[in-house]
Design an enzyme around this catalytic site. Structure first.
Site, mmCIF file in Angstrom:
data_model
loop_
_atom_site.group_PDB
_atom_site.id
_atom_site.type_symbol
_atom_site.label_atom_id
_atom_site.label_comp_id
_atom_site.label_asym_id
_atom_site.label_seq_id
_atom_site.Cartn_x
_atom_site.Cartn_y
_atom_site.Cartn_z
ATOM 1 N N GLU A 135 0.788 -1.218 0.137
ATOM 2 C CA GLU A 135 -0.084 0.155 0.239
ATOM 3 C C GLU A 135 0.820 1.213 0.023
ATOM 4 O O GLU A 135 0.783 2.018 0.870
ATOM 5 C CB GLU A 135 -0.992 -0.058 1.262
ATOM 6 C CG GLU A 135 -1.806 -1.336 1.175
ATOM 7 C CD GLU A 135 -2.947 -1.179 2.103
ATOM 8 O OE1 GLU A 135 -2.792 -0.502 3.288
ATOM 9 O OE2 GLU A 135 -3.778 -1.987 2.324
ATOM 10 N N ASN A 183 1.705 -5.168 -3.047
ATOM 11 C CA ASN A 183 0.470 -5.637 -2.721
ATOM 12 C C ASN A 183 -0.099 -4.356 -2.489
ATOM 13 O O ASN A 183 0.178 -3.450 -1.961
ATOM 14 C CB ASN A 183 0.486 -6.245 -1.496
ATOM 15 C CG ASN A 183 -1.053 -6.765 -1.069
ATOM 16 O OD1 ASN A 183 -1.675 -7.708 -2.068
ATOM 17 N ND2 ASN A 183 -1.376 -6.500 0.120
ATOM 18 N N HIS A 219 -10.677 -5.553 -1.990
ATOM 19 C CA HIS A 219 -11.658 -5.281 -0.572
ATOM 20 C C HIS A 219 -12.636 -4.487 -1.348
ATOM 21 O O HIS A 219 -12.656 -3.140 -1.610
ATOM 22 C CB HIS A 219 -10.953 -4.398 0.466
ATOM 23 C CG HIS A 219 -9.808 -5.084 1.117
ATOM 24 N ND1 HIS A 219 -10.163 -6.367 1.889
ATOM 25 C CD2 HIS A 219 -8.750 -5.156 1.006
ATOM 26 C CE1 HIS A 219 -9.206 -6.512 2.336
ATOM 27 N NE2 HIS A 219 -8.109 -6.036 2.105
ATOM 28 N N GLU A 249 -6.720 -10.405 -1.132
ATOM 29 C CA GLU A 249 -7.117 -10.039 0.469
ATOM 30 C C GLU A 249 -8.896 -9.998 -0.146
ATOM 31 O O GLU A 249 -9.432 -9.056 0.742
ATOM 32 C CB GLU A 249 -6.784 -8.549 0.731
ATOM 33 C CG GLU A 249 -5.332 -8.777 1.192
ATOM 34 C CD GLU A 249 -4.498 -7.600 1.933
ATOM 35 O OE1 GLU A 249 -5.534 -6.685 2.544
ATOM 36 O OE2 GLU A 249 -3.381 -7.399 1.914
ATOM 37 N N ASP A 251 -12.681 -9.549 -0.044
ATOM 38 C CA ASP A 251 -13.740 -9.676 0.614
ATOM 39 C C ASP A 251 -14.444 -8.306 0.056
ATOM 40 O O ASP A 251 -14.375 -7.664 -0.907
ATOM 41 C CB ASP A 251 -13.782 -9.311 2.237
ATOM 42 C CG ASP A 251 -12.912 -8.247 2.611
ATOM 43 O OD1 ASP A 251 -12.708 -7.237 1.977
ATOM 44 O OD2 ASP A 251 -12.337 -8.298 4.069
HETATM 45 C C1 XIL Z 1 -5.609 -5.912 8.762
HETATM 46 C C2 XIL Z 1 -5.802 -6.874 9.613
HETATM 47 O O1 XIL Z 1 -7.062 -7.879 9.076
HETATM 48 C C3 XIL Z 1 -6.413 -6.605 10.927
HETATM 49 O O2 XIL Z 1 -6.598 -7.305 11.711
HETATM 50 C C4 XIL Z 1 -5.569 -5.449 11.370
HETATM 51 O O3 XIL Z 1 -6.251 -4.758 12.621
HETATM 52 C C5 XIL Z 1 -5.277 -4.347 10.296
HETATM 53 O O4 XIL Z 1 -4.741 -5.029 9.021
HETATM 54 N N1 XIL Z 1 -4.768 -4.480 3.806
HETATM 55 C C6 XIL Z 1 -3.731 -5.242 4.217
HETATM 56 C C7 XIL Z 1 -3.899 -5.883 5.486
HETATM 57 O O5 XIL Z 1 -2.929 -5.389 3.416
HETATM 58 O O6 XIL Z 1 -2.599 -6.369 6.071
HETATM 59 C C8 XIL Z 1 -4.930 -5.574 6.428
HETATM 60 O O7 XIL Z 1 -5.169 -6.492 7.672
HETATM 61 C C9 XIL Z 1 -6.157 -5.151 5.791
HETATM 62 C C10 XIL Z 1 -5.944 -4.219 4.547
#
Ligand code: XIL
Length: 330
Positions: A135, A183, A219, A249, A251
């Site tokens: 990020e 990522n 996401h 990731e 969802d």
């Molecule tokens: C999130 C975790 O799921 C949480 O438990 C934590 O509090 C914050 O991070 N992008 C990412 C992940 O690359 O590392 C993040 O994970 C979600 C967003």
């Protein structure tokens, strides 16, 4: 019910997988959760949601803690799953000593290199890949603020990959070499941030620094998910640069705009279908990972208040329409 990983692998993908957050979240003591997680017919890969992040692995300067990460390595090895290792350099979940040290650029660069070389050496060939930088970009495509960027400047990005490459190349002969990934979220469809990501890949390549893949977090929001066509086009754009892609990731959360009724769950199923299908239609998309699989343990409600129901399983471990839609796409 369809076995998602079996279907993915039969179709030529490396995995269908999930993030997992253990120890200490309650997942690790929930027998239903553990049974589904450990079932490699369903999940052929895991990503530690938190256990390998900077704050977890180097809580104090040069004091490394691999307890949590080693648990994930063991889960993967015990059940024959791939492991994506996440992550080495990110703006958040970094240790106080990094944030509070008032470091010079040279000092912080040395801290970054020491972190990368130690952590990569420890987990070694257990990792299919490392998310080297996580990020790094604003939505307009410029670098986003972080202690790394603010102190070192844009060079931090290229140095992180250079250090990761050196750490991987220093692994003992015969060790499988983890792939090196960038990522991010918001880079799944054409747009300024995706173009900027392509440019980062090209710049690393121009400098002869290794990058093997781009992780598309994915996401998404119910009813607001990028179209199948846009998701295919963007994946193909990365693959055309000579890197692989993974949905890292996934969802798809309900916002206030969609009710969690049958209409909403049908829309969510369609959005999951389109996203997974976009990977199935691109050869260089090698795997699909959801960011945990049960609503009870999803990160969404705590980060996006009032939103949720984003995963494939209801809190009680019954499967949503989205689960079956993923099975249809695979
Ligand atoms: C999130 C975790 O799921 C949480 O438990 C934590 O509090 C914050 O991070 N992008 C990412 C992940 O690359 O590392 C993040 O994970 C979600 C967003």
């Amino acid at each position: 019910a369809p076995y998602l990983n079996d279907l993915a692998q039969a179709a030529g993908k490396l995995w269908f997988g999930t993030a997992t957050d253990q120890p200490g979240t309650g997942e690790d003591t929930n027998i239903l959760y553990q049974t589904i997680l450990n079932n490699t017919h369903i999940f052929g890969q895991i990503t530690p949601a938190n256990a390998m992040k900077f704050v977890s692995t180097e809580p104090e300067q040069n004091v490394f803690n691999y307890t949590g990460g080693d648990i994930d390595v063991a889960i993967a090895q015990d059940h024959g799953k791939y492991l994506r290792c996440h992550n080495l350099v990110w703006a958040t979940q970094i240790s106080d000593f990094v944030l509070d040290g008032n470091w010079s650029a040279d000092e912080l660069t040395a801290i970054m290199q020491n972190h990368i070389s130690n952590v990569v050496a420890h987990f070694g060939g257990a990792c299919y890949s490392w998310d080297v930088v996580n990020e790094a970009l604003n939505s307009n495509g410029t670098f986003s603020p972080s202690v790394w960027y603010d102190t070192i400047g844009p060079e931090y990005f290229y140095l992180a990959f250079q250090f990761a490459q050196e750490a991987v190349d220093a692994l003992p002969a015969g060790t499988p070499k983890p792939k090196l990934y960038y990522n991010d979220y918001g880079i799944e469809a054409p747009g300024n941030k995706s173009t900027a990501t392509e440019n980062l890949v090209k710049e690393l390549q121009a400098r002869n620094i290794r990058i093997d893949g781009v992780g598309l977090e994915s996401h998404f929001e119910v009813g607001g998910t990028p179209s199948l066509e846009d998701q295919i086009a963007q994946k193909e754009a990365y693959v055309a640069l000579g890197v692989e892609v993974v949905i890292t990731e996934l969802d798809i959360r309900f916002t206030q705009a969609n009710a969690t009724n049958s209409t909403g769950f049908a829309q969510q199923a369609q959005d999951y279908y389109d996203t997974v299908e976009s990977c199935m239609e691109v050869d260089g998309c090698v795997g699909i990972t959801v960011w945990d699989f049960d609503d009870q343990y999803s990160w969404i409600p705590s980060t996006f208040p009032g939103e949720g129901a984003a995963t494939l399983y209801n809190a009680d471990f019954t499967r949503k329409p989205a689960y079956y839609a993923v099975g249809d796409a695979l």
